[in-house]
Design an enzyme around this catalytic site. Structure first.
Site, PDB file in Angstrom:
ATOM      1  N   HIS A  28     -39.898  19.463   4.047  1.00  0.00           N
ATOM      2  CA  HIS A  28     -40.879  19.003   5.026  1.00  0.00           C
ATOM      3  C   HIS A  28     -40.594  19.649   6.373  1.00  0.00           C
ATOM      4  O   HIS A  28     -39.468  20.053   6.666  1.00  0.00           O
ATOM      5  CB  HIS A  28     -40.871  17.468   5.147  1.00  0.00           C
ATOM      6  CG  HIS A  28     -39.681  16.907   5.888  1.00  0.00           C
ATOM      7  ND1 HIS A  28     -39.671  16.756   7.253  1.00  0.00           N
ATOM      8  CD2 HIS A  28     -38.480  16.463   5.446  1.00  0.00           C
ATOM      9  CE1 HIS A  28     -38.517  16.228   7.626  1.00  0.00           C
ATOM     10  NE2 HIS A  28     -37.772  16.058   6.545  1.00  0.00           N
ATOM     11  N   CYS A  29     -41.640  19.766   7.188  1.00  0.00           N
ATOM     12  CA  CYS A  29     -41.489  20.248   8.561  1.00  0.00           C
ATOM     13  C   CYS A  29     -41.811  19.077   9.482  1.00  0.00           C
ATOM     14  O   CYS A  29     -41.648  17.919   9.119  1.00  0.00           O
ATOM     15  CB  CYS A  29     -42.379  21.455   8.815  1.00  0.00           C
ATOM     16  SG  CYS A  29     -44.142  21.127   8.624  1.00  0.00           S
ATOM     17  N   MET A  30     -42.322  19.349  10.677  1.00  0.00           N
ATOM     18  CA  MET A  30     -42.594  18.287  11.631  1.00  0.00           C
ATOM     19  C   MET A  30     -43.691  17.345  11.159  1.00  0.00           C
ATOM     20  O   MET A  30     -43.657  16.150  11.428  1.00  0.00           O
ATOM     21  CB  MET A  30     -42.991  18.891  12.979  1.00  0.00           C
ATOM     22  CG  MET A  30     -41.832  19.482  13.741  1.00  0.00           C
ATOM     23  SD  MET A  30     -40.641  18.230  14.226  1.00  0.00           S
ATOM     24  CE  MET A  30     -41.661  17.196  15.270  1.00  0.00           C
ATOM     25  N   THR A  31     -44.687  17.874  10.464  1.00  0.00           N
ATOM     26  CA  THR A  31     -45.854  17.052  10.125  1.00  0.00           C
ATOM     27  C   THR A  31     -46.237  17.093   8.650  1.00  0.00           C
ATOM     28  O   THR A  31     -47.054  16.292   8.222  1.00  0.00           O
ATOM     29  CB  THR A  31     -47.083  17.516  10.937  1.00  0.00           C
ATOM     30  OG1 THR A  31     -47.357  18.894  10.633  1.00  0.00           O
ATOM     31  CG2 THR A  31     -46.833  17.363  12.433  1.00  0.00           C
ATOM     32  N   ARG A  32     -45.677  18.020   7.871  1.00  0.00           N
ATOM     33  CA  ARG A  32     -46.187  18.246   6.520  1.00  0.00           C
ATOM     34  C   ARG A  32     -45.109  18.092   5.447  1.00  0.00           C
ATOM     35  O   ARG A  32     -43.970  18.526   5.627  1.00  0.00           O
ATOM     36  CB  ARG A  32     -46.771  19.660   6.397  1.00  0.00           C
ATOM     37  CG  ARG A  32     -47.813  19.991   7.442  1.00  0.00           C
ATOM     38  CD  ARG A  32     -48.275  21.433   7.288  1.00  0.00           C
ATOM     39  NE  ARG A  32     -49.144  21.847   8.371  1.00  0.00           N
ATOM     40  CZ  ARG A  32     -49.709  23.038   8.464  1.00  0.00           C
ATOM     41  NH1 ARG A  32     -49.490  23.935   7.521  1.00  0.00           N
ATOM     42  NH2 ARG A  32     -50.496  23.345   9.487  1.00  0.00           N
TER      43      ARG A  32
END
Length: 497
Positions: A28-32
């Site tokens: 995962h990244c910041m939002t996804r």
């Protein structure tokens, strides 16, 4: 969101992506939530989009489910646990996916098609390289945000003269990560390019070692940290190639001794007597260019940057900005580019509100906008871009106009001497307020950024409201899809006799 809700969200997502056996990797990244799929055809896109917690889906090198900041970090571990539990269970005979009753929205289908086409166009060697470079820096964003907020709090306390005993402690907490960021970049670089991560970190650590001040290179004395993250990236990448070269000829019996030694020695010497100097010159050039660009270009530079950022995101070229942002933060404590680029999101929000107002009868599209706007105000723009403006076409262009206007506003004040930026990368929109820092007072900095957002909202709204639709578009779109479908169905009532 509670743990039960996080697990419920993960449990709702898993069957819609084909079940645990269809998921080969999770990140995962910041939002996804980013997952790699074994069989793309098993994914039920429209059912995923219909989930309340899902803000949108994006297809790139991985299948990406937009959950928003904070939520994604809590849902991902639950999703990983469910995948592991599913794999551990007795395997069942694979069956075809069950048909679902979710009706695909026309605009969402168009957005998915556009994303798929853009994904194919973005799969060039250069853009794939940019994506790999982005993968090096994205895992660092949470630490950058945390340290950036603490640095802002520390600056506020210093300016107010409050809690003098706590200020040095906060300074140490905020600066510790940044002083060693080169090591983390080196570690991630080696991991991304197939080397041994710890060797990449070991070579990059040379850059921040205080003892390099005793070394002369190109007739100049080196300084600790010279070259920064760019030097660390180059040094670790060199270490990967040296390590792979050693593996081709070093006997297995000696590999554990010879390969690490030669990797660190060769890469270290090249770093000290070449890369640190060259990367230092490149980093200094980036900082000088950014300062001069806004000091002399001002409003025009802001207009171009704010107006073109959304197209850059579509083309995948925005990932090239990540190491530039990080270099600027390392040099001056903040990146002057991010507040201007954030104006693109403001234009997008203004355009979406205008679409909402212009299409009062399209309940489906208005519901999509209402659900995506809160995330849009916080800088998460994917649901509005791919679900609203991009499929419509003209509103995407007018959203860029709003971003250009907001960027010009912020750029003008930079030209007038009020230079400021963000102490971290990742957040945008309203989420950027706690991370703002600059040469002027905090109040003035916040006021200018808020003014830029307001300009972006208003211009994006006005441009879309008056120029975002043709008459034919209004005729086609300003209808209730459900009512139209119901009217089109033949009556099933028995005829009266």
């Amino acid at each position: 969101m509670s743990t039960d809700k996080n697990r419920a969200t993960a449990a709702a997502i898993l069957p819609l992506v084909g079940g645990p056996d269809n998921v080969t990797s999770i990140a995962h990244c910041m939002t996804r939530l980013r997952i790699t799929l074994r069989d793309r055809s098993l994914v039920q896109d429209e059912a995923l989009r219909a989930l309340p917690a899902v803000l949108g889906v994006v297809e790139d090198d991985t299948y990406q489910i937009v959950l928003g900041p904070g939520t994604v970090a809590r849902v991902t571990p639950e999703f990983e646990a469910l995948v592991e539990e599913g794999r551990a269970a007795t395997p069942a005979t694979p069956t075809a996916p069950t048909p679902h009753a979710v009706t695909a929205e026309d605009l969402q289908a168009q957005g998915a098609a556009l994303k798929e086409a853009q994904k194919a166009r973005n799969a060039t060697p250069f853009k794939l390289l940019l994506r790999r470079i982005a993968n090096i820096f994205v895992p660092l964003i949470p630490a950058l945000i945390g340290c950036g907020v603490i640095a802002g709090l520390n600056g506020l306390l210093t300016n107010l003269g409050r809690l003098p005993a706590v200020v040095p402690a906060l300074a140490a907490i905020a600066s510790g990560f940044m002083s060693l960021i080169a090591v983390f970049v080196g570690h991630n670089t080696a991991k991304e390019f197939g080397g041994t991560p710890i060797l990449g970190g070991a070579v990059a650590a040379i850059i921040v070692f205080p003892g390099v001040a005793k070394i002369d290179a190109f007739g100049q004395q080196l300084s600790p940290g010279q070259g920064g993250v760019l030097g660390a990236l180059a040094a670790a990448l060199l270490a990967v190639y040296v390590e792979k070269w050693c593996r081709t000829w070093v006997p297995e019996a000696l590999d554990v001794l010879v390969t690490p030694t030669l990797t660190v020695l060769i890469s270290g010497l090249v770093t000290l007597f070449g890369l640190m100097f060259l990367a230092g010159e490149a980093s200094a050039a980036i900082g000088t260019f950014a300062d001069r660009l806004l000091a002399t270009g001002g409003a025009f530079a802001g207009l171009v940057l704010g107006g073109l950022f959304l197209p850059l995101v579509m083309l995948g070229l925005h990932q090239a900005l990540i190491p530039i942002h990080t270099t600027l933060i390392e040099q001056s404590g903040y990146t002057v580019l991010l507040p201007i680029l954030a104006m693109a999101g403001a234009g997008q929000v203004g355009a979406a509100i205008a679409v909402y107002c212009r299409l009062p009868r399209n309940g489906s599209l208005r519901a999509t906008i209402k659900s995506a706007l809160p995330a849009g105000f916080l800088g998460v723009g994917e649901p509005l871009i791919y679900g609203v403006s991009l499929p419509l076409g003209r509103p995407f262009v007018t959203a860029c106009v709003g971003g250009a206007a907001g960027g010009a506003f912020v750029g003008l004040f930079n030209q007038l001497g009020v230079a400021f930026g963000s102490t971290a990368i990742g957040p945008s929109g309203w989420a950027l307020f706690p991370l703002l820092d600059g040469r002027s007072s905090a109040g003035l900095t916040i006021a200018i950024y808020a003014g830029g957002l307001a300009v972006g909202y208003l211009v994006g709204f006005a441009a879309t409201y008056f120029f975002g639709f043709t008459r034919q578009m209004l005729t086609d779109l300003n209808t209730d899809p459900d009512a139209t479908a119901a009217a089109a169905e033949p009556s099933r009532e028995p005829a009266l006799t």
